[in-house]
Design a protein around this motif. Sequence first.
Motif, short mmCIF file in Angstrom:
data_model
loop_
_atom_site.label_atom_id
_atom_site.label_comp_id
_atom_site.label_asym_id
_atom_site.label_seq_id
_atom_site.Cartn_x
_atom_site.Cartn_y
_atom_site.Cartn_z
N GLU A 67 0.81 -1.22 0.00
CA GLU A 67 0.00 0.00 0.00
C GLU A 67 0.85 1.27 0.00
O GLU A 67 0.32 2.37 -0.09
CB GLU A 67 -0.94 0.01 1.21
CG GLU A 67 -1.84 -1.21 1.31
CD GLU A 67 -3.17 -1.00 0.60
OE1 GLU A 67 -3.62 0.14 0.49
OE2 GLU A 67 -3.74 -2.02 0.18
N GLU A 68 2.14 1.13 0.17
CA GLU A 68 3.11 2.23 0.15
C GLU A 68 2.84 3.30 1.21
O GLU A 68 2.92 4.49 0.97
CB GLU A 68 3.21 2.85 -1.25
CG GLU A 68 3.72 1.86 -2.26
CD GLU A 68 3.99 2.45 -3.63
OE1 GLU A 68 3.56 3.59 -3.91
OE2 GLU A 68 4.65 1.77 -4.42
N TYR A 69 2.57 2.84 2.43
CA TYR A 69 2.39 3.75 3.56
C TYR A 69 3.72 4.12 4.20
O TYR A 69 3.81 5.09 4.94
CB TYR A 69 1.48 3.14 4.62
CG TYR A 69 0.05 2.99 4.19
CD1 TYR A 69 -0.72 4.12 3.87
CD2 TYR A 69 -0.56 1.75 4.09
CE1 TYR A 69 -2.04 4.00 3.47
CE2 TYR A 69 -1.88 1.62 3.70
CZ TYR A 69 -2.61 2.74 3.39
OH TYR A 69 -3.92 2.62 2.99
N THR A 86 6.85 7.52 7.26
CA THR A 86 5.55 7.33 6.65
C THR A 86 5.42 8.23 5.42
O THR A 86 6.05 9.29 5.35
CB THR A 86 4.41 7.63 7.66
OG1 THR A 86 4.63 8.93 8.22
CG2 THR A 86 4.36 6.59 8.77
N THR A 87 4.65 7.80 4.46
CA THR A 87 4.45 8.57 3.23
C THR A 87 3.29 9.53 3.39
O THR A 87 2.62 9.56 4.43
CB THR A 87 4.18 7.63 2.03
OG1 THR A 87 2.92 6.99 2.23
CG2 THR A 87 5.29 6.60 1.86
N GLU A 88 3.03 10.28 2.34
CA GLU A 88 1.92 11.24 2.35
C GLU A 88 0.56 10.57 2.49
O GLU A 88 -0.45 11.23 2.77
CB GLU A 88 1.96 12.14 1.11
CG GLU A 88 1.72 11.41 -0.20
CD GLU A 88 2.93 10.64 -0.73
OE1 GLU A 88 2.74 9.84 -1.65
OE2 GLU A 88 4.06 10.83 -0.25
N LYS A 89 0.49 9.26 2.35
CA LYS A 89 -0.76 8.51 2.52
C LYS A 89 -1.17 8.39 3.99
O LYS A 89 -2.29 8.02 4.29
CB LYS A 89 -0.64 7.11 1.92
CG LYS A 89 -0.51 7.11 0.42
CD LYS A 89 -0.45 5.69 -0.10
CE LYS A 89 -0.37 5.68 -1.62
NZ LYS A 89 -0.43 4.31 -2.14
#
Length: 125
Positions: A67-69, A86-89
């Motif tokens: 999910e690329e979190y 953490t990513t922008e998600k």
Amino acid sequence: MELSCHCGNVKITVAHDPETLTSCNCSTCNRYGSLWGYYTPDEVQLSFITDIAGTSVPATKAYKWGEEYIEFHHCQNCGCLTHYITTEKVPETKLGINFRMAPIVGIKEIKIRHFDGADSWTFID
């Protein structure tokens, strides 16, 4: 406390020791063998050596999965997993610092908690 990858290219300074460290058994963390201490960005200072023995060395390479979190960061020189962000998600930025990069004496008194990231998403200790 100061932590670093094996070659010293990536250095991490944290404002305080974490209360606990987390050992996660998800498919990624299980393979990495990491011990995570969690911080907000203002509690962590990352620094990078830009030149080792006269050769320019990129700092880290990021890996995202599923999910690329989370972006897992590895030293481009020695390959050690140093941290994740953490990513922008994810609404609130969090850094996971791999305390396997810390001196052993510095972490022996910190309690390790076991997290079931593979199945139940709960602590199992």
